[in-house]
Design a protein around this motif. Structure first.
Motif, PDB file in Angstrom:
ATOM      1  N   GLY A 250       0.772  -1.232   0.000  1.00 42.77           N
ATOM      2  CA  GLY A 250       0.000   0.000   0.000  1.00 42.77           C
ATOM      3  C   GLY A 250       0.804   1.282   0.000  1.00 42.77           C
ATOM      4  O   GLY A 250       0.240   2.376  -0.062  1.00 42.77           O
ATOM      5  N   GLY A 251       2.113   1.180   0.084  1.00 44.17           N
ATOM      6  CA  GLY A 251       2.931   2.382   0.050  1.00 44.17           C
ATOM      7  C   GLY A 251       2.907   3.035  -1.323  1.00 44.17           C
ATOM      8  O   GLY A 251       2.384   2.482  -2.296  1.00 44.17           O
ATOM      9  N   GLY A 252       3.480   4.224  -1.412  1.00 43.47           N
ATOM     10  CA  GLY A 252       3.527   4.932  -2.686  1.00 43.47           C
ATOM     11  C   GLY A 252       3.906   6.374  -2.492  1.00 43.47           C
ATOM     12  O   GLY A 252       4.378   6.771  -1.423  1.00 43.47           O
ATOM     13  N   SER A 253       3.703   7.147  -3.533  1.00 47.64           N
ATOM     14  CA  SER A 253       4.023   8.571  -3.510  1.00 47.64           C
ATOM     15  C   SER A 253       2.733   9.374  -3.531  1.00 47.64           C
ATOM     16  O   SER A 253       1.809   9.061  -4.285  1.00 47.64           O
ATOM     17  CB  SER A 253       4.881   8.938  -4.717  1.00 47.64           C
ATOM     18  N   VAL A 254       2.695  10.415  -2.721  1.00 43.72           N
ATOM     19  CA  VAL A 254       1.505  11.254  -2.617  1.00 43.72           C
ATOM     20  C   VAL A 254       1.931  12.676  -2.292  1.00 43.72           C
ATOM     21  O   VAL A 254       3.003  12.893  -1.715  1.00 43.72           O
ATOM     22  CB  VAL A 254       0.554  10.689  -1.534  1.00 43.72           C
ATOM     23  N   GLN A 255       1.097  13.620  -2.660  1.00 44.99           N
ATOM     24  CA  GLN A 255       1.386  15.015  -2.316  1.00 44.99           C
ATOM     25  C   GLN A 255       0.936  15.299  -0.894  1.00 44.99           C
ATOM     26  O   GLN A 255       0.050  14.615  -0.340  1.00 44.99           O
ATOM     27  CB  GLN A 255       0.685  15.944  -3.294  1.00 44.99           C
ATOM     28  N   ALA A 256       1.547  16.311  -0.312  1.00 46.54           N
ATOM     29  CA  ALA A 256       1.176  16.729   1.038  1.00 46.54           C
ATOM     30  C   ALA A 256      -0.324  16.993   1.112  1.00 46.54           C
ATOM     31  O   ALA A 256      -0.907  17.593   0.205  1.00 46.54           O
ATOM     32  CB  ALA A 256       1.951  17.975   1.440  1.00 46.54           C
ATOM     33  N   GLY A 257      -0.919  16.530   2.196  1.00 47.07           N
ATOM     34  CA  GLY A 257      -2.355  16.660   2.376  1.00 47.07           C
ATOM     35  C   GLY A 257      -3.136  15.456   1.890  1.00 47.07           C
ATOM     36  O   GLY A 257      -4.335  15.324   2.175  1.00 47.07           O
ATOM     37  N   GLY A 258      -2.475  14.564   1.175  1.00 48.44           N
ATOM     38  CA  GLY A 258      -3.129  13.388   0.635  1.00 48.44           C
ATOM     39  C   GLY A 258      -3.221  12.257   1.645  1.00 48.44           C
ATOM     40  O   GLY A 258      -2.847  12.402   2.812  1.00 48.44           O
TER      41      GLY A 258
ATOM     42  N   ASP B  28       2.666  10.834  19.177  1.00 45.96           N
ATOM     43  CA  ASP B  28       2.090  12.174  19.187  1.00 45.96           C
ATOM     44  C   ASP B  28       2.106  12.803  17.792  1.00 45.96           C
ATOM     45  O   ASP B  28       1.201  13.563  17.436  1.00 45.96           O
ATOM     46  CB  ASP B  28       2.848  13.065  20.165  1.00 45.96           C
ATOM     47  N   SER B  29       3.115  12.481  17.023  1.00 46.06           N
ATOM     48  CA  SER B  29       3.287  13.108  15.716  1.00 46.06           C
ATOM     49  C   SER B  29       2.208  12.705  14.709  1.00 46.06           C
ATOM     50  O   SER B  29       2.057  13.379  13.679  1.00 46.06           O
ATOM     51  CB  SER B  29       4.669  12.766  15.152  1.00 46.06           C
ATOM     52  N   VAL B  30       1.472  11.629  14.985  1.00 50.07           N
ATOM     53  CA  VAL B  30       0.469  11.174  14.026  1.00 50.07           C
ATOM     54  C   VAL B  30      -0.947  11.172  14.592  1.00 50.07           C
ATOM     55  O   VAL B  30      -1.901  10.875  13.866  1.00 50.07           O
ATOM     56  CB  VAL B  30       0.809   9.765  13.477  1.00 50.07           C
ATOM     57  N   LYS B  31      -1.098  11.497  15.857  1.00 43.81           N
ATOM     58  CA  LYS B  31      -2.433  11.513  16.459  1.00 43.81           C
ATOM     59  C   LYS B  31      -3.360  12.446  15.707  1.00 43.81           C
ATOM     60  O   LYS B  31      -3.001  13.564  15.367  1.00 43.81           O
ATOM     61  CB  LYS B  31      -2.346  11.944  17.925  1.00 43.81           C
ATOM     62  N   GLY B  32      -4.563  11.957  15.448  1.00 40.55           N
ATOM     63  CA  GLY B  32      -5.543  12.755  14.726  1.00 40.55           C
ATOM     64  C   GLY B  32      -5.425  12.673  13.221  1.00 40.55           C
ATOM     65  O   GLY B  32      -6.322  13.114  12.499  1.00 40.55           O
ATOM     66  N   ARG B  33      -4.323  12.084  12.727  1.00 39.42           N
ATOM     67  CA  ARG B  33      -4.125  11.955  11.279  1.00 39.42           C
ATOM     68  C   ARG B  33      -4.104  10.487  10.834  1.00 39.42           C
ATOM     69  O   ARG B  33      -4.573  10.182   9.742  1.00 39.42           O
ATOM     70  CB  ARG B  33      -2.814  12.620  10.864  1.00 39.42           C
ATOM     71  N   PHE B  34      -3.537   9.630  11.652  1.00 39.12           N
ATOM     72  CA  PHE B  34      -3.412   8.210  11.316  1.00 39.12           C
ATOM     73  C   PHE B  34      -4.364   7.385  12.169  1.00 39.12           C
ATOM     74  O   PHE B  34      -4.628   7.715  13.327  1.00 39.12           O
ATOM     75  CB  PHE B  34      -1.993   7.714  11.578  1.00 39.12           C
ATOM     76  N   THR B  35      -4.849   6.290  11.589  1.00 41.26           N
ATOM     77  CA  THR B  35      -5.714   5.366  12.305  1.00 41.26           C
ATOM     78  C   THR B  35      -5.253   3.938  12.049  1.00 41.26           C
ATOM     79  O   THR B  35      -5.145   3.524  10.885  1.00 41.26           O
ATOM     80  CB  THR B  35      -7.175   5.507  11.867  1.00 41.26           C
ATOM     81  N   VAL B  36      -4.981   3.208  13.131  1.00 40.26           N
ATOM     82  CA  VAL B  36      -4.597   1.803  13.026  1.00 40.26           C
ATOM     83  C   VAL B  36      -5.826   0.941  13.297  1.00 40.26           C
ATOM     84  O   VAL B  36      -6.633   1.263  14.172  1.00 40.26           O
ATOM     85  CB  VAL B  36      -3.439   1.460  13.988  1.00 40.26           C
TER      86      VAL B  36
ATOM     87  N   ASN C  44      -3.953  10.019   6.824  1.00 46.66           N
ATOM     88  CA  ASN C  44      -4.564  11.204   6.228  1.00 46.66           C
ATOM     89  C   ASN C  44      -3.720  12.437   6.517  1.00 46.66           C
ATOM     90  O   ASN C  44      -2.868  12.420   7.408  1.00 46.66           O
ATOM     91  CB  ASN C  44      -5.975  11.397   6.784  1.00 46.66           C
ATOM     92  N   SER C  45      -3.976  13.493   5.787  1.00 49.71           N
ATOM     93  CA  SER C  45      -3.261  14.758   5.978  1.00 49.71           C
ATOM     94  C   SER C  45      -1.758  14.526   6.018  1.00 49.71           C
ATOM     95  O   SER C  45      -1.061  15.031   6.906  1.00 49.71           O
ATOM     96  CB  SER C  45      -3.739  15.449   7.263  1.00 49.71           C
ATOM     97  N   LEU C  46      -1.257  13.789   5.071  1.00 52.29           N
ATOM     98  CA  LEU C  46       0.157  13.431   5.065  1.00 52.29           C
ATOM     99  C   LEU C  46       1.043  14.656   4.880  1.00 52.29           C
ATOM    100  O   LEU C  46       0.684  15.618   4.183  1.00 52.29           O
ATOM    101  CB  LEU C  46       0.434  12.399   3.982  1.00 52.29           C
TER     102      LEU C  46
END
Length: 127
Positions: free
Chosen positions: A8-16, A63-71, A85-87
C-alpha cells in the motif's frame, strides 16, 4: 510462523492519504498479539507510529500522528491497516509492520520488543 507482509505504500502530495496493509498468518482467535507500525527515514532511528492489541482493539499512537493516522485490524482476514490522512513531507519513510505476542503496554513504541517484522513499504510525501 508469523511473517508480516506490507503493501500500500507509494508517492503522494502533502495533504493526501494512503492506506497501508499488513497481511499476517496470525491466528487472532487463539493467540493475542500487539501489532504495530514503525517507520524509518534515512539517517533516523526507527520509530513507533501506532499499535493495536488484537484482543481488545486498544490502540496507541505517536504524538506526531495523532488525529491523522488510524490503526485497525480485521481479525477475520488477519490483516492490519494504517490509514494515513493529511500526510506531510515529514511522514516520508519506510513503513514496517511488526508483531509480538502479548499486550502492547506502555512500551509499544520500542522496536526491541517485537519478534516479527515485515520487509517494509515506502511512503513518500512531496510538498
Amino acid at each position: 510462523q508469523v511473517q508480516p507482509v506490507e503493501s500500500g505504500g507509494g508517492s503522494v502530495q502533502a495533504g493526501g492519504s494512503l492506506r497501508l496493509s499488513c497481511a499476517t498468518s496470525i491466528d487472532s482467535y487463539s493467540t493475542y498479539y500487539c501489532m504495530a507500525w514503525f517507520r524509518q527515514a534515512p539517517g533516523k532511528d526507527r520509530e513507533g507510529v501506532a499499535s493495536i492489541y488484537t484482543r481488545s482493539g486498544d490502540t496507541y499512537y505517536a504524538d506526531s500522528v495523532k488525529g491523522r493516522f488510524t490503526v485497525s485490524r480485521d481479525n477475520a482476514k488477519n490483516t492490519l491497516y494504517l490509514q494515513m490522512n493529511s500526510l506531510k513531507p515529514d511522514d516520508t519513510a519506510m513503513y514496517y509492520c511488526a508483531a509480538v505476542s502479548g499486550t502492547c503496554r506502555s512500551t509499544w513504541y520500542s522496536s526491541r520488543r517485537y519478534d516479527y517484522w515485515g520487509q517494509g513499504t515506502q511512503v513518500t510525501v512531496s510538498s
